[in-house]
Write a protein that holds these residues in place. Structure first.
Motif, PDB file in Angstrom:
ATOM      1  N   SER A  67       0.842  -1.172   0.023  1.00 51.70           N
ATOM      2  CA  SER A  67      -0.075   0.112   0.090  1.00 51.70           C
ATOM      3  C   SER A  67       0.827   1.180   0.099  1.00 51.70           C
ATOM      4  O   SER A  67       2.012   1.214  -0.095  1.00 51.70           O
ATOM      5  N   SER A  68       0.279   2.139   0.252  1.00 52.13           N
ATOM      6  CA  SER A  68       0.988   3.650   0.273  1.00 52.13           C
ATOM      7  C   SER A  68       1.956   3.800   1.506  1.00 52.13           C
ATOM      8  O   SER A  68       2.771   4.517   1.595  1.00 52.13           O
ATOM      9  N   ILE A  90       1.043  11.147   3.339  1.00 46.33           N
ATOM     10  CA  ILE A  90       0.077  11.495   4.318  1.00 46.33           C
ATOM     11  C   ILE A  90      -0.650  10.175   4.921  1.00 46.33           C
ATOM     12  O   ILE A  90      -0.914   9.368   4.174  1.00 46.33           O
ATOM     13  N   ARG A  91      -0.444  10.307   6.327  1.00 43.83           N
ATOM     14  CA  ARG A  91      -0.911   8.855   7.071  1.00 43.83           C
ATOM     15  C   ARG A  91      -1.139   9.215   8.371  1.00 43.83           C
ATOM     16  O   ARG A  91      -0.941  10.108   8.962  1.00 43.83           O
ATOM     17  N   ILE A 139       9.237  -0.351   4.604  1.00 40.64           N
ATOM     18  CA  ILE A 139       9.754  -0.980   3.815  1.00 40.64           C
ATOM     19  C   ILE A 139      10.385  -2.370   4.264  1.00 40.64           C
ATOM     20  O   ILE A 139      11.219  -2.295   5.079  1.00 40.64           O
ATOM     21  N   ILE A 140       9.671  -3.582   3.733  1.00 44.20           N
ATOM     22  CA  ILE A 140      10.140  -4.959   4.444  1.00 44.20           C
ATOM     23  C   ILE A 140      11.159  -5.690   3.181  1.00 44.20           C
ATOM     24  O   ILE A 140      10.777  -5.769   2.117  1.00 44.20           O
ATOM     25  N   GLY A 189      -0.655   4.881  -3.780  1.00 40.10           N
ATOM     26  CA  GLY A 189      -0.789   3.582  -3.944  1.00 40.10           C
ATOM     27  C   GLY A 189       0.574   2.778  -3.717  1.00 40.10           C
ATOM     28  O   GLY A 189       1.030   3.004  -2.568  1.00 40.10           O
ATOM     29  N   THR A 190       0.720   2.152  -4.527  1.00 45.35           N
ATOM     30  CA  THR A 190       2.066   1.214  -4.369  1.00 45.35           C
ATOM     31  C   THR A 190       3.289   1.730  -5.018  1.00 45.35           C
ATOM     32  O   THR A 190       4.259   1.342  -5.422  1.00 45.35           O
ATOM     33  N   SER A 191       3.228   3.068  -5.436  1.00 44.04           N
ATOM     34  CA  SER A 191       4.531   3.698  -6.432  1.00 44.04           C
ATOM     35  C   SER A 191       4.667   4.953  -5.783  1.00 44.04           C
ATOM     36  O   SER A 191       3.863   5.587  -5.100  1.00 44.04           O
TER      37      SER A 191
END
Length: 343
Positions: free
Chosen positions: A16-17, A51-52, A58-59, A144-146
């Protein structure tokens, strides 16, 4: 730093983001024209600007295969957080706040980049022109994921979010709280169980994951899965197949030192290092008993499978003494102080 249970929860989520999986760590040995450094810096900037309402991660060591399956491969690299901090310090402004560490899970090692929520005066931007895929002064964030370059509207939203976060000087009250707890622990006038209860509330209030896990361990007792992370609870005890009882009518007074010495010199008794699993209340109860009965000792029943990892399961008895509990109590106190000093 996250716990093993939190890690297990994260790797079962979708990207996700605020969560990204990478099969390999950044290969800085092949950093031709700073291309690898550019990817690393872009990741750090993008995650920091997103924003969160919670930390992002990051794994490294988790690979998505072509068929959609997930491979938990782990990593072999030994990476120093200080090296990563150095790589980004003069390439982004304001300087991003992040940390790198590893975690062992199911006999494999995984790398984790963790990004806390922190207020910056404005969105983080690259400051150098020699990084491919990054333009100095531009804002990047996770869409998103980018990793994505922010447009004017995105920059306004990110800036408004940063302004909504607490200012750094608003954390003074937290520093005061921590200082007071350290003073309480250092003085040793109050039972640790009382302070642990307050620290648990503090850990939930400020999302201090490591402190929260420590408090849970002390309140609930050490679970088998957490034992490897509790070196501060290791004590040298005496183990035997034999259960002993002191004859109350003996003419020779059985002091605790005499009992221990007899055990150490007798066949069938041997020293063993174990993680003491008792709750903090149980430890304090034992200490109170030892004050009333200074020549008493503790006996716990276990078995060879759980204690020694042997194939055959036989009953064994663990003998503990006042020194074990006094040492353990001091170690728990020092561990609490060490955790608070991190903040």
């Amino acid at each position: 730093m996250i716990t093993e249970n939190e890690f297990k929860s994260l790797i079962n989520k979708n990207e996700s983001s605020i969560l990204d999986f990478k099969g390999e760590f950044y290969d800085f040995k092949k950093d031709k024209n700073n291309s690898v450094t550019a990817k690393f810096v872009k990741d750090v900037i993008s995650f920091s600007n997103t924003i969160r309402t919670e930390k992002s991660f990051i794994i490294f060591g988790i690979q998505e295969l072509d068929n959609g399956d997930i491979e938990h491969k782990g990593i072999n690299e030994k990476v120093d957080d200080a090296i990563l901090q150095d790589k980004v310090k003069d390439k982004a402004f304001p300087r991003p706040d992040f940390s790198f560490y590893t975690i062992d899970f199911e006999e494999k090692k995984y790398g984790i980049l963790e990004f806390p929520i922190r207020r910056y005066e404005f969105p983080i931007v690259p400051t150098t022109k020699d990084l491919k895929g990054l333009e100095a002064g531009k804002v990047y964030y996770r869409n998103g994921t980018s990793n994505t370059e922010a447009n004017a509207f995105d920059v306004i939203r990110i800036n408004d979010w940063l302004k909504s976060l607490p200012k750094k000087n608003e954390s003074n009250s937290l520093n005061d709280e921590i200082s007071n707890y350290i003073k309480q622990l250092t003085k040793g006038e109050e039972k640790i169980s009382v302070i642990i209860s307050d620290l648990f509330d503090l850990s939930k209030k400020y999302d201090f994951v490591e402190l929260k896990q420590f408090c849970l361990n002390e309140i609930q007792g050490i679970k088998s899965a957490e034992a490897k992370n509790c070196d501060y609870r290791i004590q040298n005890v005496i183990v035997s197949w034999n259960k002993i009882n002191i004859n109350p009518y003996t003419f020779r007074k059985a002091t605790v030192d005499l009992v221990r010495k007899e055990m150490e010199n007798s066949e069938g008794f041997f020293e063993c290092k174990i993680v003491m699993h008792q709750t903090i209340l149980g430890i304090e109860s034992s200490l109170d008993r030892f004050l009333l009965e200074p020549n008493s000792y503790g006996t716990m029943k276990d078995d060879t499978q759980s204690l020694l990892g042997m194939e055959k399961k036989l009953d064994v008895y663990i003998y503990t003494f006042p020194d074990n509990f006094n040492s353990l109590y001091r170690n728990i106190r020092q561990k609490a102080i060490d955790l608070l000093m991190k903040f």
